[in-house]
Write a protein that holds these residues in place. Sequence first.
Motif, PDB file in Angstrom:
ATOM      1  N   LEU A   1       1.195  -1.163  -0.139  1.00  0.00           N
ATOM      2  CA  LEU A   1      -0.033  -0.016   0.095  1.00  0.00           C
ATOM      3  C   LEU A   1       0.882   1.328  -0.018  1.00  0.00           C
ATOM      4  O   LEU A   1       0.399   2.592   0.011  1.00  0.00           O
TER       5      LEU A   1
ATOM      6  N   ARG B   1       2.334   9.191  -4.164  1.00  0.00           N
ATOM      7  CA  ARG B   1       0.501   9.016  -4.062  1.00  0.00           C
ATOM      8  C   ARG B   1       0.480   8.009  -3.670  1.00  0.00           C
ATOM      9  O   ARG B   1       0.663   6.718  -3.439  1.00  0.00           O
ATOM     10  N   PRO B   2      -0.629   8.178  -2.536  1.00  0.00           N
ATOM     11  CA  PRO B   2      -1.165   7.233  -1.852  1.00  0.00           C
ATOM     12  C   PRO B   2      -1.966   6.132  -2.938  1.00  0.00           C
ATOM     13  O   PRO B   2      -1.880   6.539  -3.998  1.00  0.00           O
TER      14      PRO B   2
ATOM     15  N   ARG C   1      -5.094   3.912  -4.758  1.00  0.00           N
ATOM     16  CA  ARG C   1      -6.236   4.233  -4.883  1.00  0.00           C
ATOM     17  C   ARG C   1      -6.748   3.585  -4.081  1.00  0.00           C
ATOM     18  O   ARG C   1      -7.775   3.402  -3.059  1.00  0.00           O
TER      19      ARG C   1
ATOM     20  N   LEU D   1      -6.127   2.203  -1.010  1.00  0.00           N
ATOM     21  CA  LEU D   1      -6.013   2.714   0.189  1.00  0.00           C
ATOM     22  C   LEU D   1      -6.779   3.958   0.129  1.00  0.00           C
ATOM     23  O   LEU D   1      -7.762   3.972   1.559  1.00  0.00           O
ATOM     24  N   LEU D   2      -6.739   4.379  -0.459  1.00  0.00           N
ATOM     25  CA  LEU D   2      -7.698   5.691  -0.284  1.00  0.00           C
ATOM     26  C   LEU D   2      -9.199   5.359  -0.376  1.00  0.00           C
ATOM     27  O   LEU D   2     -10.202   6.134  -0.067  1.00  0.00           O
ATOM     28  N   GLU D   3      -9.422   4.361  -1.213  1.00  0.00           N
ATOM     29  CA  GLU D   3     -11.406   3.823  -1.215  1.00  0.00           C
ATOM     30  C   GLU D   3     -11.620   3.467   0.520  1.00  0.00           C
ATOM     31  O   GLU D   3     -12.593   3.160   0.606  1.00  0.00           O
ATOM     32  N   GLU D   4     -10.486   2.663   0.581  1.00  0.00           N
ATOM     33  CA  GLU D   4     -10.863   1.824   2.355  1.00  0.00           C
ATOM     34  C   GLU D   4     -11.101   3.065   3.124  1.00  0.00           C
ATOM     35  O   GLU D   4     -12.109   3.370   4.063  1.00  0.00           O
ATOM     36  N   VAL D   5     -10.037   4.626   2.661  1.00  0.00           N
ATOM     37  CA  VAL D   5     -10.663   5.160   3.895  1.00  0.00           C
ATOM     38  C   VAL D   5     -11.825   6.040   3.595  1.00  0.00           C
ATOM     39  O   VAL D   5     -12.394   6.245   4.984  1.00  0.00           O
ATOM     40  N   MET D   6     -12.033   6.195   2.525  1.00  0.00           N
ATOM     41  CA  MET D   6     -13.445   6.863   2.022  1.00  0.00           C
ATOM     42  C   MET D   6     -14.552   5.689   2.684  1.00  0.00           C
ATOM     43  O   MET D   6     -15.478   6.637   3.921  1.00  0.00           O
TER      44      MET D   6
ATOM     45  N   GLY E   1     -14.504   3.515   5.340  1.00  0.00           N
ATOM     46  CA  GLY E   1     -14.173   3.790   6.257  1.00  0.00           C
ATOM     47  C   GLY E   1     -15.275   5.024   7.476  1.00  0.00           C
ATOM     48  O   GLY E   1     -15.270   4.174   8.217  1.00  0.00           O
TER      49      GLY E   1
END
Lengths: 198, 123
Positions: B99, B107-108, B110, B112-117, B119
């Motif tokens: 990740l 850049r992070p 996608r 990871l960003l989806e999981e943050v969103m 979450g």
Amino acid sequence: MGSSPSSTPVYLPNTNQQRVKILVAGPFGIGKTTMIQTLSEIPSLHTEEVMTDAAADIDELSVTDKKTTTVAIDFGRLTISQGRIVLYLFGTPGQRRFKPLWSDYARGALGALVIVDTRRLADSFEVMDLIEESGLDYAVAVNQFPDSPAYDAETLRLKLDIEDHTPLVICDARDWDSSLNALRALAAHLVSRSGGSR
Amino acid sequence: MSPGPARRLVPSYLATGGVSAPEHSALEELTALTGTGRSALPHHTPAHQRLLDLVSDGGLTVMEIAGYLRLPVGVVKMLAAQLVSDGHLRAAAPLPDALAPRTNAGRPSRALLEEVMHGLLAL
């Protein structure tokens, strides 16, 4: 007492979560610390970072000698996704003279939430410039105070000169749901900006 | 005891015992550190001891340790690097390799960003 920890430590449940940071950025007194305290599951903490060769005349600074200043960084923690991810919210000051420190904190951050106050919009211009220069994606959260002038979104976008895709949300940094909503707007924006780089 | 918040008495550049460069440069603000249970060695300073005491019962990030010990992050990194190399601390990187950001873009991912969103939506 100087030799004891400043408060009882709240340990991580384990150390194999994903730990990521999001910047909560804005000028002094805009509500960064309030929002971090609202969202954080632990009492918010702060560190004092030493910076050299910075001007030494403004809030958030305490002068240690002519060439060295310390900059306070507030931060808090928010666990999501059944403990798989821990978000660290870093309150970062907006002044350009903190740029060296800024670059350190921006590195590896998922994105930034910029806090603005309609009573002093121009105070947030500097931090927005810094974020744009650093390449971080961001959302703007308008921290609403009782006596804030109520601009419509279009006027605010115009005054702040933000792009059409940049989220602009109204929030109350003292309110959990409202602050969380601002963070969600940022997260959705970050996903949409990440394109197909899976 | 004197009233009000106390300043640390030892300058931060002495807290490391004179070591000024980290031996272990991989420590980041969000690297988590946990004590391994070994007791301090003669060359460890009181600052090393305080760090070991703080994480003897659980893990904390470098950033949090700096907050609790009221030391700059850079100093904590140096102290921790010595303790990791001496075998007194275990360090866990903030993100598993899969990740971590691509080296070119930084850049992070996608995913990871989806999981943050998701979450944040589930809170």
